[in-house]
Design a protein around this motif. Sequence first.
Motif, PDB file in Angstrom:
ATOM      1  N   VAL A  10       0.872  -1.163   0.000  1.00 22.60           N
ATOM      2  CA  VAL A  10       0.000   0.000   0.000  1.00 22.60           C
ATOM      3  C   VAL A  10       0.915   1.219   0.000  1.00 22.60           C
ATOM      4  O   VAL A  10       1.697   1.418   0.928  1.00 22.60           O
ATOM      5  N   VAL A  11       0.849   2.003  -1.076  1.00 24.93           N
ATOM      6  CA  VAL A  11       1.748   3.149  -1.250  1.00 24.93           C
ATOM      7  C   VAL A  11       0.934   4.410  -1.512  1.00 24.93           C
ATOM      8  O   VAL A  11      -0.224   4.346  -1.908  1.00 24.93           O
ATOM      9  N   ARG A  12       1.564   5.568  -1.311  1.00 24.50           N
ATOM     10  CA  ARG A  12       0.874   6.834  -1.512  1.00 24.50           C
ATOM     11  C   ARG A  12       0.976   7.335  -2.944  1.00 24.50           C
ATOM     12  O   ARG A  12       0.477   8.399  -3.262  1.00 24.50           O
ATOM     13  N   GLU A  13       1.618   6.601  -3.805  1.00 21.37           N
ATOM     14  CA  GLU A  13       1.749   6.977  -5.208  1.00 21.37           C
ATOM     15  C   GLU A  13       0.434   6.744  -5.936  1.00 21.37           C
ATOM     16  O   GLU A  13      -0.379   5.917  -5.539  1.00 21.37           O
ATOM     17  N   GLU A  14       0.240   7.456  -7.030  1.00 21.29           N
ATOM     18  CA  GLU A  14      -1.009   7.349  -7.784  1.00 21.29           C
ATOM     19  C   GLU A  14      -0.854   6.567  -9.084  1.00 21.29           C
ATOM     20  O   GLU A  14      -1.815   5.969  -9.548  1.00 21.29           O
ATOM     21  N   HIS A  15       0.347   6.596  -9.697  1.00 20.67           N
ATOM     22  CA  HIS A  15       0.484   6.042 -11.041  1.00 20.67           C
ATOM     23  C   HIS A  15       1.375   4.811 -11.145  1.00 20.67           C
ATOM     24  O   HIS A  15       1.104   3.937 -11.946  1.00 20.67           O
ATOM     25  N   GLU A  16       2.440   4.751 -10.344  1.00 21.23           N
ATOM     26  CA  GLU A  16       3.367   3.623 -10.442  1.00 21.23           C
ATOM     27  C   GLU A  16       3.835   3.211  -9.058  1.00 21.23           C
ATOM     28  O   GLU A  16       4.168   4.052  -8.229  1.00 21.23           O
ATOM     29  N   CYS A  17       3.866   1.916  -8.827  1.00 25.70           N
ATOM     30  CA  CYS A  17       4.335   1.390  -7.547  1.00 25.70           C
ATOM     31  C   CYS A  17       5.848   1.565  -7.459  1.00 25.70           C
ATOM     32  O   CYS A  17       6.573   1.114  -8.355  1.00 25.70           O
ATOM     33  N   PRO A  18       6.349   2.205  -6.407  1.00 31.21           N
ATOM     34  CA  PRO A  18       7.801   2.377  -6.292  1.00 31.21           C
ATOM     35  C   PRO A  18       8.535   1.084  -5.938  1.00 31.21           C
ATOM     36  O   PRO A  18       9.745   1.000  -6.121  1.00 31.21           O
ATOM     37  N   ILE A  19       7.817   0.086  -5.469  1.00 27.22           N
ATOM     38  CA  ILE A  19       8.451  -1.165  -5.059  1.00 27.22           C
ATOM     39  C   ILE A  19       8.699  -2.073  -6.264  1.00 27.22           C
ATOM     40  O   ILE A  19       9.801  -2.567  -6.463  1.00 27.22           O
ATOM     41  N   CYS A  20       7.675  -2.287  -7.086  1.00 30.31           N
ATOM     42  CA  CYS A  20       7.814  -3.225  -8.203  1.00 30.31           C
ATOM     43  C   CYS A  20       7.638  -2.580  -9.582  1.00 30.31           C
ATOM     44  O   CYS A  20       7.699  -3.264 -10.592  1.00 30.31           O
ATOM     45  N   GLN A  21       7.394  -1.299  -9.642  1.00 28.21           N
ATOM     46  CA  GLN A  21       7.223  -0.524 -10.870  1.00 28.21           C
ATOM     47  C   GLN A  21       6.047  -0.972 -11.732  1.00 28.21           C
ATOM     48  O   GLN A  21       6.047  -0.758 -12.936  1.00 28.21           O
ATOM     49  N   SER A  22       5.036  -1.569 -11.141  1.00 26.01           N
ATOM     50  CA  SER A  22       3.843  -1.885 -11.915  1.00 26.01           C
ATOM     51  C   SER A  22       2.883  -0.692 -11.865  1.00 26.01           C
ATOM     52  O   SER A  22       2.977   0.165 -10.986  1.00 26.01           O
ATOM     53  N   THR A  23       1.964  -0.633 -12.799  1.00 28.52           N
ATOM     54  CA  THR A  23       1.073   0.513 -12.888  1.00 28.52           C
ATOM     55  C   THR A  23      -0.012   0.459 -11.816  1.00 28.52           C
ATOM     56  O   THR A  23      -0.548  -0.600 -11.506  1.00 28.52           O
ATOM     57  N   LEU A  24      -0.306   1.608 -11.242  1.00 22.73           N
ATOM     58  CA  LEU A  24      -1.380   1.726 -10.253  1.00 22.73           C
ATOM     59  C   LEU A  24      -2.525   2.585 -10.768  1.00 22.73           C
ATOM     60  O   LEU A  24      -3.461   2.878 -10.024  1.00 22.73           O
ATOM     61  N   THR A  25      -2.468   2.964 -12.018  1.00 21.02           N
ATOM     62  CA  THR A  25      -3.446   3.893 -12.577  1.00 21.02           C
ATOM     63  C   THR A  25      -4.865   3.351 -12.489  1.00 21.02           C
ATOM     64  O   THR A  25      -5.792   4.087 -12.165  1.00 21.02           O
ATOM     65  N   TYR A  26      -5.037   2.087 -12.744  1.00 17.35           N
ATOM     66  CA  TYR A  26      -6.381   1.511 -12.782  1.00 17.35           C
ATOM     67  C   TYR A  26      -6.798   0.848 -11.468  1.00 17.35           C
ATOM     68  O   TYR A  26      -7.873   0.253 -11.404  1.00 17.35           O
ATOM     69  N   GLU A  27      -5.984   0.949 -10.455  1.00 22.18           N
ATOM     70  CA  GLU A  27      -6.313   0.366  -9.155  1.00 22.18           C
ATOM     71  C   GLU A  27      -7.240   1.311  -8.387  1.00 22.18           C
ATOM     72  O   GLU A  27      -7.084   2.524  -8.460  1.00 22.18           O
TER      73      GLU A  27
END
Length: 129
Positions: A10-27
Motif C-alpha cells: 500500500v503506497v501513496r503513489e497514484e500512477h506507479e508502484c515504487p516497489i515493483c514498478q507496476s502501474t497503479l493507474t487503474y487500481e
Amino acid sequence: MKKCNRCHAVVREEHECPICQSTLTYEPPCHDQKEHYSLNRYYVRYILKNSWFSLLCCIPGIVQLCISSFSTLLLCAWALWVLSCLLSVFQRNIETGITRKYSEDYAHFKIGLWKYLFGIISIALFCFA
C-alpha cells in the motif's frame, strides 16, 4: 493511497508502484492511512537497490576490524555506517515524516544526501582508524 496487485504494497503513489514498478493507474483507492509493504521478492529487491551503497561501505570496516584493535574512531565509523543503512532501508518512511517541513522533492534529496554522506564519512573513518 493505492494497493499494488503485484507486490501487495500500500503506497501513496497514484500512477506507479515504487516497489515493483507496476502501474497503479487503474487500481481503486485504498483507505489506509499509512504505507505498508509485504515481505516478498519485490520488496527485497527494492531494499537492495536502495541500500547497495550502504552495504558496500561496511567492507572497509570489516577489513579494518580484522587488522586493528577496537578504537573510538572505529566505533564512530560503525555508528555512521548503521545510520546510513537505516536511512537506506527506511527512506520512504522518513521522507513522509519530514514532508511536513519540506517539499517532497527536497525531502527525497535531503535523505539521499545524508545517506551517501554518512556512508562516505564512515569509509573515511574506517581508513583512518
